[in-house]
Design a protein around this motif. Structure first.
Motif, PDB file in Angstrom:
ATOM      1  N   GLU A 301     -40.532 -11.510  11.244  1.00 14.35           N
ATOM      2  CA  GLU A 301     -40.490 -10.257  11.986  1.00 14.35           C
ATOM      3  C   GLU A 301     -40.386 -10.508  13.484  1.00 14.35           C
ATOM      4  O   GLU A 301     -40.889 -11.503  14.006  1.00 14.35           O
ATOM      5  CB  GLU A 301     -41.742  -9.411  11.709  1.00 14.35           C
ATOM      6  CG  GLU A 301     -41.817  -8.843  10.311  1.00 14.35           C
ATOM      7  CD  GLU A 301     -43.021  -7.943  10.123  1.00 14.35           C
ATOM      8  OE1 GLU A 301     -43.022  -7.180   9.143  1.00 14.35           O
ATOM      9  OE2 GLU A 301     -43.962  -8.016  10.945  1.00 14.35           O
ATOM     10  N   ASN A 302     -39.732  -9.559  14.148  1.00 16.12           N
ATOM     11  CA  ASN A 302     -39.651  -9.509  15.613  1.00 16.12           C
ATOM     12  C   ASN A 302     -38.996 -10.737  16.223  1.00 16.12           C
ATOM     13  O   ASN A 302     -39.322 -11.130  17.345  1.00 16.12           O
ATOM     14  CB  ASN A 302     -41.039  -9.303  16.228  1.00 16.12           C
ATOM     15  CG  ASN A 302     -41.581  -7.929  15.945  1.00 16.12           C
ATOM     16  OD1 ASN A 302     -40.832  -6.951  15.913  1.00 16.12           O
ATOM     17  ND2 ASN A 302     -42.874  -7.837  15.719  1.00 16.12           N
ATOM     18  N   GLY A 303     -38.083 -11.342  15.530  1.00 13.41           N
ATOM     19  CA  GLY A 303     -37.294 -12.415  16.120  1.00 13.41           C
ATOM     20  C   GLY A 303     -36.037 -11.837  16.753  1.00 13.41           C
ATOM     21  O   GLY A 303     -35.509 -10.812  16.316  1.00 13.41           O
ATOM     22  N   GLY A 304     -35.560 -12.489  17.782  1.00 13.63           N
ATOM     23  CA  GLY A 304     -34.359 -11.958  18.414  1.00 13.63           C
ATOM     24  C   GLY A 304     -34.029 -12.658  19.711  1.00 13.63           C
ATOM     25  O   GLY A 304     -34.282 -13.855  19.882  1.00 13.63           O
ATOM     26  N   TYR A 305     -33.492 -11.894  20.655  1.00 12.29           N
ATOM     27  CA  TYR A 305     -33.008 -12.463  21.904  1.00 12.29           C
ATOM     28  C   TYR A 305     -33.200 -11.448  23.014  1.00 12.29           C
ATOM     29  O   TYR A 305     -32.973 -10.243  22.834  1.00 12.29           O
ATOM     30  CB  TYR A 305     -31.524 -12.823  21.790  1.00 12.29           C
ATOM     31  CG  TYR A 305     -31.017 -13.685  22.929  1.00 12.29           C
ATOM     32  CD1 TYR A 305     -31.226 -15.060  22.912  1.00 12.29           C
ATOM     33  CD2 TYR A 305     -30.346 -13.129  24.007  1.00 12.29           C
ATOM     34  CE1 TYR A 305     -30.765 -15.867  23.947  1.00 12.29           C
ATOM     35  CE2 TYR A 305     -29.882 -13.917  25.051  1.00 12.29           C
ATOM     36  CZ  TYR A 305     -30.101 -15.286  25.017  1.00 12.29           C
ATOM     37  OH  TYR A 305     -29.657 -16.080  26.032  1.00 12.29           O
ATOM     38  N   TYR A 306     -33.646 -11.953  24.178  1.00  8.42           N
ATOM     39  CA  TYR A 306     -33.757 -11.109  25.375  1.00  8.42           C
ATOM     40  C   TYR A 306     -32.625 -11.473  26.322  1.00  8.42           C
ATOM     41  O   TYR A 306     -32.426 -12.652  26.648  1.00  8.42           O
ATOM     42  CB  TYR A 306     -35.107 -11.314  26.065  1.00  8.42           C
ATOM     43  CG  TYR A 306     -35.190 -10.598  27.387  1.00  8.42           C
ATOM     44  CD1 TYR A 306     -35.481  -9.244  27.444  1.00  8.42           C
ATOM     45  CD2 TYR A 306     -34.962 -11.276  28.586  1.00  8.42           C
ATOM     46  CE1 TYR A 306     -35.545  -8.572  28.648  1.00  8.42           C
ATOM     47  CE2 TYR A 306     -35.024 -10.615  29.799  1.00  8.42           C
ATOM     48  CZ  TYR A 306     -35.319  -9.262  29.824  1.00  8.42           C
ATOM     49  OH  TYR A 306     -35.377  -8.599  31.031  1.00  8.42           O
TER      50      TYR A 306
END
Length: 922
Positions: A301-306
């Motif tokens: 959960e809540n993995g990604g890219y800024y």
């Protein structure tokens, strides 16, 4: 004579010459030091990288180190390479500038609290007692310093007190770098340094190193290091690495590292580590967290890219994926312009799978979305103009499968608003427009109003002179206003969004109102307020329901209502005149002397008004038949209009009301005045309202509305309200006969009532004011960068997950809210009386078992069904630089258990240990 000089006469004379030369040089130096408390010097030397010592110098110097002087005054000194005294600019007092080609390019300022000693043969400076040296942007402070002129090496060390404990550790500061150490050696010309047992801070992290080399570009190489976010000298945890490199304002990079907790190595090894220490906006990967969900399976959960796109815009992209096939994607762009506006949007899409896809009867899926948008405008950007938005829209089942926090899950409604307003400076005109939206997630009803606009003119007094001379006349207070409202609204089920059925339900209209009023004081204590109002209603659609005997409603029956829409322009009007009279009556009851209660005061504010209304809206109504044999009922063509419908028929009514206030004066020792008393409110307000229509054919008397409100002991808020119906009912049908005419001593039947109590109890918090000021600053501050947006998201995270964000400064707190609702209705079919009660208690609070352990709960209890409401319990442990929280939702459709241990520092937020279990009862 010393034996070594017995056979060397020339050598002995040379030594005598050096002694006298030192005395001649020292005298002007001493006088100069007494005259100036702070000095600078210029020295000439050659220094190479090889001259930087490899470690602390523990050998005894060739000449005995002089002891510090026994005084407490600062003792600055300054010399040039020739031993001549100079001024603060390094200019020879006799022959002008005397600087060699290899001199430093800037002066060195130095001072010491105890003493400064110069040893001429060795060209060494010794500084004792809080010594301080500054060169360009570099500054070193230590208890003892030694400067060797021949090599240009400044060495700073600690000292030992009478108990043998070190004190006065060297502190180095250069630009944005600062650190403490045991021993520091700094090359003035090359700016290279060798440091021993140092502790330095980079952003939120601290680096402890046994040996450190600092290069001229400010980069640092450390040997035998520990990285931690714990600010203690002996940290609770750290990553141990043999070698690290620090790139200033960018990164801390290490080789293989091992996590230590309380000095004990753990099995956790990492091949390398990169800790960002940059300030401001930086793009990067967002590490996901591992979870286990009973419905969705194992997942990340809540993995990604800024993605940072400059000072005005950034984008956060996150995703969830689970082993049973469910997934979700979220994009959150934010934007800002300093002193103008700021805002953000969230676009979420989720696909939730249930059951086994190979068994079609047991497999289903839910595709959901949610859109949120918020925008705010700085009031100083364009005075008189404001634009804001707070939008939340999505499918009804999104919260059921994708939201886990307590507050959102128990809220079955969502709402949105977008508004624009303009006020003309120096003029009485105002304009507002916007969009509103409300959605019931349980019934799936949606209501949208757009576009809405209102133009108004503040009350003007045309007969009031600009400069009043003498006593004002009654016509000076004659005021006139104007309001125009444009409204469009539609109500529909979310399943027909965007379809023809939704557009058929759209209602549009416009209303204009012109009120004329003025106020006249009469009989000294009374206020008379006459008024006239005219309203004009415009519509674009007429709706009529007609009885159709051939329409099949069900299998067994025919006949029903057809709905007919007629497009066009339609108008209706309404006018009224009124006059009201109001006053205030005071009553006081005094108690005898010596009583703790001094007096009770009762204030009554009666109001009486008379209004008249002609019948101007008869063309807005028609006769409606529900079946072939029923009598007709009057219904409006514009029942669902967004601007309302004028009432039909003539009206001549009198309205009455009475508001009361009750308070008392009691003896108080805390009162510093001579009266020694304070006011205590018994009832803030209580009273009733009603009306009587003289021109109505029947049911002339309206229902009575009752209300009461008070605050007991400044702690308990109490509100109560209810309605009394004065008419008699026979077999569910209302009869034009009052209850008291039947021989009963009663004002009527209590049709509904509500009472609510709430209180908030908390222990004192010495830091409460500082914390509230900090929150106010965050919420009201101008949005200037991504850090502000991060603070806003942090505030929302506190509200969503209280277990991970608890305040250990408050030993305990308790919030209670109780409501009791009573309804007494009469069934129109059977005539029976249906009484219903709703009784609910909501409570939340936390309690500190110790200064580091806290227990909390959010829950409620339904007294009618004898069951607990949605409950969330948590336990939190403050581990100084870490935080542990256990969250439990034990009952309800959605149940969850989770335990989380995570560092407090944001830079290590991804280094969290989380174990959770989620269960659904579908």
């Amino acid at each position: 004579m010393h034996p070594s000089y017995k056979n060397n006469y020339k050598k002995f004379l040379r030594q005598i010459y050096l002694v006298f030369a030192g005395i001649l040089i020292a005298v002007p130096v001493i006088f100069t030091s007494l005259a100036s408390p702070r000095s600078s010097f210029a020295v000439s030397y050659n220094i190479f990288a090889d001259t930087v010592p490899k470690g602390p110098d523990t050998t005894t110097p060739a000449l005995k180190t002089p002891e510090p002087a026994k005084n407490d005054t600062e003792a600055p000194a300054r010399i040039d390479t020739l031993g001549m005294t100079t001024d603060s600019t390094g200019v020879d007092s006799l022959h002008g500038p005397k600087l060699s080609k290899d001199s430093l390019d800037a002066p060195v300022a130095y001072k010491a609290k105890d003493s400064i000693i110069l040893v001429i043969p060795d060209k060494k400076f010794y500084m004792y007692g809080t010594a301080n040296t500054r060169y360009k942007t570099m500054e070193i402070t230590a208890e003892r310093m030694t400067y060797l002129q021949s090599t240009g090496i400044m060495e700073a060390t600690t000292a030992l007190d009478t108990a043998g404990k070190p004190f006065g550790r060297p502190h180095f500061k250069d630009g944005g770098q600062e650190f403490d150490s045991d021993t520091l050696r700094f090359a003035m010309e090359t700016k290279k340094a060798k440091i021993y047992n140092t502790k330095s801070q980079y952003g939120e992290g601290y680096v402890h190193s046994e040996q450190t080399k600092r290069l001229p570009d400010n980069s640092i190489f450390g040997f035998k290091n520990g990285y931690t976010t714990c600010n203690l000298d002996t940290p609770h945890f750290q990553f141990r690495a043999r070698k690290i490199k620090v790139i200033p304002d960018k990164l801390v990079i290490s080789g293989p590292a091992n996590l230590e907790i309380e000095g004990i190595p753990t099995p956790l090894f990492i091949p390398f580590a990169i800790f960002p220490i940059t300030q401001g906006q930086r793009s990067g990967i967002l590490v996901p967290g591992y979870v286990v969900n009973a419905q969705k399976g194992m997942g990340l959960e809540n993995g990604g890219y800024y993605l940072g796109l400059g000072e005005h815009f950034d984008l956060t992209m996150r995703g969830d994926i689970y082993s049973y096939g469910s997934w979700s994607l979220t994009a959150s762009p934010t934007y800002r312009k300093r002193y103008h506006y700021n805002g953000g949007m969230t676009l979420s899409f989720a696909n939730t799978r249930f059951g086994d896809p190979s068994v079609k009867s047991e497999f289903s899926r839910s595709r959901d979305f949610r859109v949120t948008w918020n925008h705010s405008m700085d009031s100083k950007a364009r005075p008189g103009v404001n634009f804001g938005a707070n939008v939340t829209f999505g499918t009804a089942s999104y919260n059921t499968y994708n939201v886990y926090d307590y507050a959102t899950r128990v809220n079955n409604t969502t709402s949105s608003s977008i508004s624009f307003s303009k006020t003309w400076q120096g003029k009485p005109f105002n304009f507002t427009s916007g969009l509103t939206h409300s959605q019931n997630l349980t019934t799936r009803d949606v209501q949208i109003s757009f576009p809405n606009a209102t133009f108004s003119m503040n009350t003007q007094y045309p007969f009031q002179p600009k400069e009043l001379v003498g006593k004002s006349k009654w016509y000076h207070k004659l005021g006139i206003g104007y309001t125009a409202t444009l409204a469009n609204s539609v109500s529909f089920k979310d399943s027909v969004f965007g379809k023809a059925k939704m557009w058929d339900a759209l209602q549009s209209g416009m209303k204009q109102n012109i009120p004329i009023s003025f106020t006249i004081p009469v009989f000294k204590n009374f206020t008379l307020s006459p008024g006239i109002s005219y309203a004009e209603y415009w519509y674009t659609k007429k709706t009529e329901r007609r009885w159709n005997p051939n329409k099949r409603v069900s299998v067994d029956s025919l006949g029903g209502l057809d709905t007919i829409y007629t497009q066009g322009f339609f108008a209706a009007r309404q006018a009224s005149a009124s006059i009201s009279l109001s006053t205030a009556v005071y009553g006081m009851y005094l108690f005898p002397k010596g009583s703790k209660i001094k007096a009770i005061r009762h204030v009554m504010r009666p109001t009486l008004s008379i209004s008249a209304q002609p019948d101007l809206a008869s063309n807005a109504y028609y006769n409606l038949f529900y079946n072939r044999d029923s009598a007709s009922q009057r219904a409006s063509f514009f029942t669902s209009s967004s601007v309302g419908v004028p009432s039909e028929g003539r009206a001549g009514s009198i309205s009455f009301g009475l508001d009361n206030n009750l308070e008392m004066k009691v003896f108080s020792k805390k009162d510093t005045s001579a009266n020694k008393e304070k006011k205590v409110k018994i009832l803030d307000g209580f009273g009733f309202n009603g009306s009587y229509n003289f021109l109505a054919d029947s049911f002339k008397l309206s229902t009575f509305s009752l209300y009461a409100r008070t605050n007991l002991f400044d702690k308990i808020n109490i509100t109560a309200s209810g309605n009394i119906d004065p008419y008699v009912y026979n077999r569910g049908k209302k009869i034009d006969k009052y209850v008291w005419n039947t021989g009963k001593f009663s004002p009527g039947r209590l049709s509904n009532a509500t009472i609510a109590l709430s209180t908030s109890l908390t222990s004192p918090d010495k830091k409460a004011k500082a914390k509230q000021d900090q929150l106010d600053n965050i919420e009201n501050a101008e949005s200037t960068d991504a850090a502000f947006q991060a603070q806003q998201r942090q505030l929302q995270a506190v509200k969503r997950n209280p277990g991970e964000y608890v305040d250990f400064d408050i030993p305990w707190k308790l919030d209670l809210s109780y409501s009791l609702t009573y309804s007494n209705t009469i069934s129109a079919d059977s005539g029976g009386v249906v009484k219903t009660f709703t009784q609910y208690l909501t409570f939340s609070g936390d309690f500190s078992l110790t200064p580091k352990w806290k227990l909390g709960i959010n829950s409620g209890y339904d007294f009618i069904n004898n069951q607990l409401g949605y409950t969330n319990m948590y336990i939190s442990r403050d581990l100084h630089c870490w935080q542990m929280s256990i969250n439990l939702i034990p009952i309800g459709t959605y149940r969850q258990f989770s335990i989380t241990i995570s560092p407090k520092a944001g830079i290590l937020r991804d280094l969290r240990i989380n174990r959770s279990r989620t269960f659904y009862d579908l």
